[in-house]
Design an enzyme around this catalytic site. Structure first.
Site, short mmCIF file in Angstrom:
data_model
loop_
_atom_site.label_atom_id
_atom_site.label_comp_id
_atom_site.label_asym_id
_atom_site.label_seq_id
_atom_site.Cartn_x
_atom_site.Cartn_y
_atom_site.Cartn_z
N LYS A 73 -4.50 -9.79 -2.73
CA LYS A 73 -3.24 -9.10 -2.99
C LYS A 73 -2.50 -9.79 -4.14
CE LYS A 73 1.03 -7.85 -0.50
NZ LYS A 73 1.71 -7.94 0.81
N SER A 111 2.92 -3.46 2.06
CA SER A 111 2.80 -3.71 0.64
C SER A 111 1.39 -4.10 0.21
CB SER A 111 3.79 -4.79 0.22
OG SER A 111 3.56 -6.01 0.91
N SER A 137 3.07 -5.38 6.51
CA SER A 137 2.42 -5.17 5.22
C SER A 137 0.92 -5.43 5.21
CB SER A 137 3.09 -6.04 4.14
OG SER A 137 4.37 -5.55 3.84
#
Length: 533
Positions: free
Chosen positions: A134, A209, A233
């Site tokens: 990420k 996210s 997330s």
């Protein structure tokens, strides 16, 4: 006790703002770019259908080279990423070079002797295995913007501790993946890299996210990945994309060198953890990512599911803000209950917590609390303006209406809502959290797990979360309660979209939910290839 007049007014204000912004969005939102086709190409290379654990073993035994595996994944990313926009910066050349070095190391250190291969596996359990990360994590030489336009051009100069630990175990980063702007929203969309699509339906969101991670993993463009989670997330993208994801107990995996910074009270709520297609990769990844704190989780202790106590919580009890859980998700959770009782001979008790209806208010209240020195968390407008002056929400809203803002509507809206937050936390909400914490801790103890929906519905269409902004409370509440949670896929619905459930255990009882992930994968089939059915 009912909500106070002030709290009712805040709920009304939230809904009023949502209504205004809905109209603005419909009027001024640009069309989303078309994608090249409706479905992803099917997987043709069998290497993409093996777990990281299996690949590492084959690489050590020289049944396949790390270079071959890496090239297979690079080819797959190049094939599917135009559909998904999940990987936003690659390091393919460096990854292939590092794969060559891994193969050379294996040749030099083992010479084909099984005993030496096992010894190498103990030291470097992921040697030669591809990894995606990420973009919120610092990966040396890679961007670390979380989609904030003003942070463009400032590459990371170090590796975040979990990245460094995985690299030290032999994993090789291929690139970094898309997030929502500043990791503040549960759709991965920003004005720096664009929007990420769901591999099961390109018209739907991949979540956020950690949405880029969820998307590329589900599309078999990566085998293991890393996510961060302060409100769901990790778990929401894993649910929407039909893969496994684990929210680790707080204080175990380091939050350093993550953007936005995890400071103050947020260290109690923000957790990093593994994301993957195969349940058997969760535990070894978590062992590595936890580093010197791995002993806190007793991950080597064997878990006998038949000796656990099981519970199921069907929904939040009727929040004023979140939408009801759909029938198909209630039904799949009931199927899990029936299988547990039939397979393990256990009784799964249904329980309900009235306090869950205040999940969003609890999350929002506690996330805004000051630290022990009385310092509040950084304001969103400050983080969105870095390294310059703070963002001005009303001005950005006007700019957005004429297509000139560098910020997304969720960021603008959340900044506006932040301005409406009461100066003092609600005593009623604090009381609800404390009551809920006591009930849940007493229920779970050290040998209890319960099932709970990950989200009220399957992956929504793009941007629809703007009008259902509080549905993330099904995941966010467990960050505040400090529990360990694994999101597990449970097959696909009639539309071919992933179903799933959260498995929740007490703090530092992560091994219980990881064992449940293995059981549910075996029972319900785990990850399914997008478009294969």
């Amino acid at each position: 006790m009912a909500l106070s007049h002030l709290e009712k007014a805040q709920v009304w204000l939230f809904k009023a703002v949502m209504g205004v912004l809905f109209m603005l969005f419909r009027l001024f939102s640009p069309r989303r770019p078309a994608v090249p086709g409706k479905k992803l190409p099917l997987i043709s290379n069998p290497l993409l259908l093996m777990s990281a654990t299996q690949l590492a073993k084959k690489i050590r035994r020289k049944e396949v080279s790390s270079v071959e595996v890496m090239q297979a994944y690079i080819d797959r990313i190049q094939q599917v990423n135009p559909y998904l926009n999940a990987v936003i910066k690659d390091r393919f050349d460096a990854a292939l070079l590092e794969a060559t070095q891994a193969d050379k190391q294996i040749e030099e250190e083992t010479g084909g002797e099984e005993e030496l291969e096992d010894e190498l596996g103990d030291r470097l359990p992921l040697l030669g295995v591809p990894l995606s990360v990420k973009e919120a994590y610092a990966v040396k030489g890679m961007p670390n913007t979380t989609g904030v336009v003003s942070r463009r051009g400032f590459p990371a100069i170090v590796d975040a501790p979990p990245v460094a630990l995985l690299k030290r175990a032999g994993a090789i980063p291929m690139g970094v993946t898309n997030t929502s702007e500043l990791c503040m929203w549960y759709e991965s969309h920003n004005h720096l890299y664009g929007i990420t699509n769901n591999p099961y339906d390109l018209e739907r969101m991949a979540g956020g996210s950690s949405g880029g991670e969820g998307s590329i993993l589900a599309a078999a463009g990566s085998v293991i990945g890393m996510g961060s989670d302060i409100g769901g997330s990790i778990r929401m993208p894993c649910f929407f994309n039909g893969i496994f994801g684990h929210k680790t107990s707080p204080g175990v995996v380091s939050n350093e060198n993550h953007h936005p910074p995890v400071t103050g009270r947020h260290n109690e709520f923000g957790c990093n953890g593994p994301m993957c297609r195969y349940a058997e990769d969760l535990l070894p990844m978590l062992k590595i990512m936890a580093g010197p704190n791995a002993h806190m989780l007793s991950l080597n202790t064997k878990v006998d599911l038949k000796k656990l106590r099981f519970f199921t919580v069907p929904h939040d009890g009727g929040s004023l803000l979140a939408y009801p859980v759909t029938k198909e998700l209630l039904e799949i959770q009931r199927k899990v209950v029936k299988r547990l009782e039939a397979d393990l001979g256990v009784e799964v008790q249904e329980v309900r917590f009235p306090e869950l209806r205040y999940s969003y208010q609890i999350w929002d209240t506690y996330k805004a609390l000051p630290d022990k020195e009385g310092k509040p968390p950084p304001a969103l407008v400050e983080l969105l303006g870095e390294p310059g002056r703070p963002m001005r929400p009303l001005w950005e809203l006007l700019k957005w209406m004429v297509g000139k803002s560098e910020h997304t509507m969720p960021s603008i809206r959340l900044s506006l809502l932040e301005m409406t937050r009461a100066s003092k936390p609600s005593a009623f909400i604090i009381q609800q959290k404390e009551k809920l914490q006591k009930k849940v801790d007493e229920l779970l103890g050290t040998d209890g797990v319960f099932l709970y929906p990950t989200h009220p519905r399957v992956a929504p269409k793009h941007h629809h979360t703007l009008f259902r902004p509080f549905d993330f409370c099904y995941t966010g509440i467990f960050n505040i309660l400090g529990l360990s949670v694994t999101q597990c896929p449970l097959g696909l619905n009639e539309e071919g979209l992933p179903l799933g459930v959260q498995v929740v255990a007490g703090k530092l009882q992560d091994r219980l939910t990881l064992e449940m992930a293995l059981y549910l994968e075996k029972t319900f089939g785990g990850w399914r290839e997008p478009g294969a059915n």
